[in-house]
Design a protein around this motif. Structure first.
Motif, PDB file in Angstrom:
ATOM      1  N   ILE A 115      41.557  62.870  26.673  1.00 49.27           N
ATOM      2  CA  ILE A 115      41.256  61.468  25.779  1.00 49.27           C
ATOM      3  C   ILE A 115      41.350  62.583  24.410  1.00 49.27           C
ATOM      4  CG2 ILE A 115      38.722  60.811  24.850  1.00 49.27           C
ATOM      5  CD1 ILE A 115      38.089  60.972  28.268  1.00 49.27           C
ATOM      6  N   LEU A 116      41.340  63.827  24.619  1.00 50.43           N
ATOM      7  CA  LEU A 116      40.941  64.298  23.213  1.00 50.43           C
ATOM      8  C   LEU A 116      42.567  64.164  22.538  1.00 50.43           C
ATOM      9  CD1 LEU A 116      38.786  67.395  23.082  1.00 50.43           C
ATOM     10  CD2 LEU A 116      38.096  65.016  22.510  1.00 50.43           C
ATOM     11  N   VAL A 117      43.644  64.220  23.793  1.00 47.81           N
ATOM     12  CA  VAL A 117      44.732  64.143  22.568  1.00 47.81           C
ATOM     13  C   VAL A 117      45.852  62.294  22.488  1.00 47.81           C
ATOM     14  CG1 VAL A 117      47.649  64.377  23.308  1.00 47.81           C
ATOM     15  CG2 VAL A 117      46.364  65.977  23.705  1.00 47.81           C
ATOM     16  N   GLN A 118      44.879  62.422  23.309  1.00 46.88           N
ATOM     17  CA  GLN A 118      45.114  60.297  22.552  1.00 46.88           C
ATOM     18  C   GLN A 118      44.464  60.406  21.951  1.00 46.88           C
ATOM     19  OE1 GLN A 118      43.083  57.587  22.533  1.00 46.88           O
ATOM     20  NE2 GLN A 118      44.391  55.876  22.028  1.00 46.88           N
ATOM     21  N   LYS A 119      43.079  60.740  21.729  1.00 45.31           N
ATOM     22  CA  LYS A 119      42.641  60.633  20.066  1.00 45.31           C
ATOM     23  C   LYS A 119      43.456  60.945  18.901  1.00 45.31           C
ATOM     24  CE  LYS A 119      39.044  58.564  19.725  1.00 45.31           C
ATOM     25  NZ  LYS A 119      38.598  57.744  19.193  1.00 45.31           N
ATOM     26  N   GLU A 120      43.627  61.748  18.767  1.00 45.99           N
ATOM     27  CA  GLU A 120      44.743  62.173  17.668  1.00 45.99           C
ATOM     28  C   GLU A 120      46.096  61.260  17.760  1.00 45.99           C
ATOM     29  OE1 GLU A 120      44.618  66.588  18.504  1.00 45.99           O
ATOM     30  OE2 GLU A 120      42.620  66.662  18.320  1.00 45.99           O
ATOM     31  N   THR A 121      46.667  61.352  18.738  1.00 47.28           N
ATOM     32  CA  THR A 121      48.145  60.863  18.756  1.00 47.28           C
ATOM     33  C   THR A 121      48.436  59.412  18.740  1.00 47.28           C
ATOM     34  OG1 THR A 121      48.448  61.207  21.437  1.00 47.28           O
ATOM     35  CG2 THR A 121      49.031  62.876  19.549  1.00 47.28           C
ATOM     36  N   GLY A 122      47.660  59.018  19.209  1.00 43.06           N
ATOM     37  CA  GLY A 122      47.475  57.348  19.703  1.00 43.06           C
ATOM     38  C   GLY A 122      47.977  57.330  20.994  1.00 43.06           C
ATOM     39  N   GLY A 123      48.322  55.656  21.124  1.00 43.07           N
ATOM     40  CA  GLY A 123      49.263  55.325  22.447  1.00 43.07           C
ATOM     41  C   GLY A 123      47.710  54.833  23.209  1.00 43.07           C
ATOM     42  N   ASN A 124      48.220  54.362  24.537  1.00 43.85           N
ATOM     43  CA  ASN A 124      47.324  53.591  25.821  1.00 43.85           C
ATOM     44  C   ASN A 124      46.784  54.260  26.001  1.00 43.85           C
ATOM     45  OD1 ASN A 124      45.598  51.707  27.411  1.00 43.85           O
ATOM     46  ND2 ASN A 124      48.816  50.407  28.059  1.00 43.85           N
ATOM     47  N   LEU A 125      45.151  54.733  26.478  1.00 40.61           N
ATOM     48  CA  LEU A 125      44.043  55.494  26.827  1.00 40.61           C
ATOM     49  C   LEU A 125      43.424  54.508  28.296  1.00 40.61           C
ATOM     50  CD1 LEU A 125      42.439  57.924  26.519  1.00 40.61           C
ATOM     51  CD2 LEU A 125      40.910  56.769  25.279  1.00 40.61           C
ATOM     52  N   ALA A 126      43.658  53.513  28.376  1.00 49.93           N
ATOM     53  CA  ALA A 126      44.122  53.266  29.703  1.00 49.93           C
ATOM     54  C   ALA A 126      44.273  53.349  30.689  1.00 49.93           C
ATOM     55  CB  ALA A 126      43.379  51.665  29.351  1.00 49.93           C
ATOM     56  N   GLU A 127      45.724  53.496  29.902  1.00 51.66           N
ATOM     57  CA  GLU A 127      46.833  53.969  30.866  1.00 51.66           C
ATOM     58  C   GLU A 127      46.852  55.039  31.587  1.00 51.66           C
ATOM     59  OE1 GLU A 127      51.868  54.079  30.463  1.00 51.66           O
ATOM     60  OE2 GLU A 127      50.567  52.040  29.549  1.00 51.66           O
ATOM     61  N   VAL A 128      46.836  56.146  30.640  1.00 45.02           N
ATOM     62  CA  VAL A 128      46.165  57.913  30.926  1.00 45.02           C
ATOM     63  C   VAL A 128      45.577  58.262  31.519  1.00 45.02           C
ATOM     64  CG1 VAL A 128      45.364  59.908  29.588  1.00 45.02           C
ATOM     65  CG2 VAL A 128      47.671  58.570  28.320  1.00 45.02           C
ATOM     66  N   ASN A 141      25.484  60.166  19.249  1.00 45.88           N
ATOM     67  CA  ASN A 141      24.844  59.305  18.881  1.00 45.88           C
ATOM     68  C   ASN A 141      23.967  60.116  17.563  1.00 45.88           C
ATOM     69  OD1 ASN A 141      25.045  56.569  19.524  1.00 45.88           O
ATOM     70  ND2 ASN A 141      23.437  56.591  20.865  1.00 45.88           N
ATOM     71  N   PHE A 142      23.952  61.453  18.056  1.00 39.66           N
ATOM     72  CA  PHE A 142      22.911  62.260  17.322  1.00 39.66           C
ATOM     73  C   PHE A 142      24.158  62.625  16.084  1.00 39.66           C
ATOM     74  CE2 PHE A 142      20.190  62.291  21.384  1.00 39.66           C
ATOM     75  CZ  PHE A 142      19.278  61.842  20.318  1.00 39.66           C
ATOM     76  N   GLY A 143      25.264  62.684  15.947  1.00 49.69           N
ATOM     77  CA  GLY A 143      26.165  62.475  15.145  1.00 49.69           C
ATOM     78  C   GLY A 143      27.302  63.769  15.201  1.00 49.69           C
ATOM     79  N   LEU A 144      27.410  64.283  16.837  1.00 50.62           N
ATOM     80  CA  LEU A 144      28.005  65.124  17.152  1.00 50.62           C
ATOM     81  C   LEU A 144      29.545  64.177  17.049  1.00 50.62           C
ATOM     82  CD1 LEU A 144      27.410  68.242  17.784  1.00 50.62           C
ATOM     83  CD2 LEU A 144      28.233  67.744  20.452  1.00 50.62           C
ATOM     84  N   PRO A 145      30.956  65.117  16.669  1.00 51.02           N
ATOM     85  CA  PRO A 145      32.067  63.892  16.986  1.00 51.02           C
ATOM     86  C   PRO A 145      32.495  64.191  18.620  1.00 51.02           C
ATOM     87  CG  PRO A 145      32.327  65.796  15.061  1.00 51.02           C
ATOM     88  CD  PRO A 145      30.827  65.797  15.524  1.00 51.02           C
ATOM     89  N   LEU A 146      33.726  63.065  18.419  1.00 50.69           N
ATOM     90  CA  LEU A 146      34.000  62.939  19.983  1.00 50.69           C
ATOM     91  C   LEU A 146      34.234  64.116  20.159  1.00 50.69           C
ATOM     92  CD1 LEU A 146      34.486  61.317  21.998  1.00 50.69           C
ATOM     93  CD2 LEU A 146      36.750  60.868  21.372  1.00 50.69           C
ATOM     94  N   ARG A 147      35.270  64.939  19.717  1.00 50.93           N
ATOM     95  CA  ARG A 147      36.340  66.239  20.235  1.00 50.93           C
ATOM     96  C   ARG A 147      34.732  67.257  20.123  1.00 50.93           C
ATOM     97  NH1 ARG A 147      40.495  68.878  19.544  1.00 50.93           N
ATOM     98  NH2 ARG A 147      40.516  70.895  19.390  1.00 50.93           N
ATOM     99  N   GLU A 148      34.050  67.027  20.016  1.00 48.16           N
ATOM    100  CA  GLU A 148      32.589  67.912  19.903  1.00 48.16           C
ATOM    101  C   GLU A 148      31.885  68.287  21.516  1.00 48.16           C
ATOM    102  OE1 GLU A 148      31.863  71.515  18.510  1.00 48.16           O
ATOM    103  OE2 GLU A 148      33.448  70.903  18.323  1.00 48.16           O
ATOM    104  N   ALA A 149      31.675  66.856  21.270  1.00 48.24           N
ATOM    105  CA  ALA A 149      31.110  66.096  22.892  1.00 48.24           C
ATOM    106  C   ALA A 149      31.725  66.591  24.397  1.00 48.24           C
ATOM    107  CB  ALA A 149      30.479  64.340  22.744  1.00 48.24           C
ATOM    108  N   MET A 150      32.964  65.824  23.912  1.00 50.14           N
ATOM    109  CA  MET A 150      33.715  66.454  24.999  1.00 50.14           C
ATOM    110  C   MET A 150      34.179  67.805  25.805  1.00 50.14           C
ATOM    111  SD  MET A 150      34.245  63.343  26.356  1.00 50.14           S
ATOM    112  CE  MET A 150      35.510  63.126  27.509  1.00 50.14           C
ATOM    113  N   LEU A 151      34.303  68.118  24.023  1.00 46.39           N
ATOM    114  CA  LEU A 151      33.909  69.670  24.964  1.00 46.39           C
ATOM    115  C   LEU A 151      33.369  70.271  25.707  1.00 46.39           C
ATOM    116  CD1 LEU A 151      35.920  71.078  21.494  1.00 46.39           C
ATOM    117  CD2 LEU A 151      36.712  71.235  23.817  1.00 46.39           C
ATOM    118  N   ASN A 152      31.877  69.593  24.870  1.00 49.83           N
ATOM    119  CA  ASN A 152      30.807  70.194  25.501  1.00 49.83           C
ATOM    120  C   ASN A 152      30.551  70.172  26.551  1.00 49.83           C
ATOM    121  OD1 ASN A 152      29.659  71.306  23.156  1.00 49.83           O
ATOM    122  ND2 ASN A 152      28.660  69.892  22.654  1.00 49.83           N
TER     123      ASN A 152
END
Length: 185
Positions: A156-169, A128-139
């Motif tokens: 989560i990060l691999v799915q965000k970059e490559t796509g696919g069904n995150l619920a299944e992952v 919410n404060f503007g940090l990208p999802l990648r940085e927030a997850m790495l934190n």
């Protein structure tokens, strides 16, 4: 405290305090340890036959706050590890219901159990404060040094970059974590 945080070793103490979810500061921890060292050594001089034994007793007392913090950190991480598969299931259900990954993180923060809810609330607030999802997850992976959290963050990060069904992952990640628990038991 601010001066201490500029030195590398004290930053590790700050990380320990954060992981133990302690309200202490690094300055308070170091001061308490120093007071216990001096007071323990002084009191032990009345009973110990030599200064060396008195100093050893003081050093032992000086380590008590660190032992307390490591024990508190260990309990917190074990609790987090126990709750993680159910948290992942909640995220997967939210994704299947049509929510975004960000709103599923918000759901975990609102409906999850402690300490999982606190950590996911931090991830949500960082976003919410503007940090990208990648940085927030790495934190998150940095704050909670568990292999299962690293697996979740990576998935989560691999799915965000490559796509696919995150619920299944996420479902498969939860199964793997539960199997690891079963094998460990």
């Amino acid at each position: 405290n601010d001066l201490m945080l500029q030195i590398g070793g004290f930053r590790k103490l700050q990380k320990l305090l954060t992981q133990a979810e302690s309200s202490w500061t690094v300055g308070k921890l170091v001061s308490l340890s120093a007071i216990l060292l001096v007071a323990g050594t002084w009191v032990a001089t009345f009973r110990a036959p030599s200064w060396v034994l008195a100093a050893i007793a003081g050093i032992g007392l000086a380590f008590l706050p660190f032992v307390f913090l490591y024990a508190k950190r260990w309990r917190r991480l074990r609790k987090f590890e126990e709750l993680l598969p159910d948290t992942i299931d909640l995220m997967a259900r939210a994704l299947r219901a049509g929510h975004t990954i960000t709103s599923s993180i918000e759901m975990v923060a609102a409906e999850g159990s402690e300490p999982v809810a606190t950590e996911f609330r931090r991830v949500f607030e960082e976003q919410n404060f503007g940090l990208p999802l990648r940085e927030a997850m790495l934190n998150l992976a940095d704050r909670v040094p568990l292999p299962d959290v690293s697996f979740l963050v990576t998935a989560i990060l691999v799915q965000k970059e490559t796509g696919g069904n995150l619920a299944e992952v996420l479902d498969k990640t939860a199964v793997v974590i539960r199997e690891r628990f079963r094998l460990r038991a």
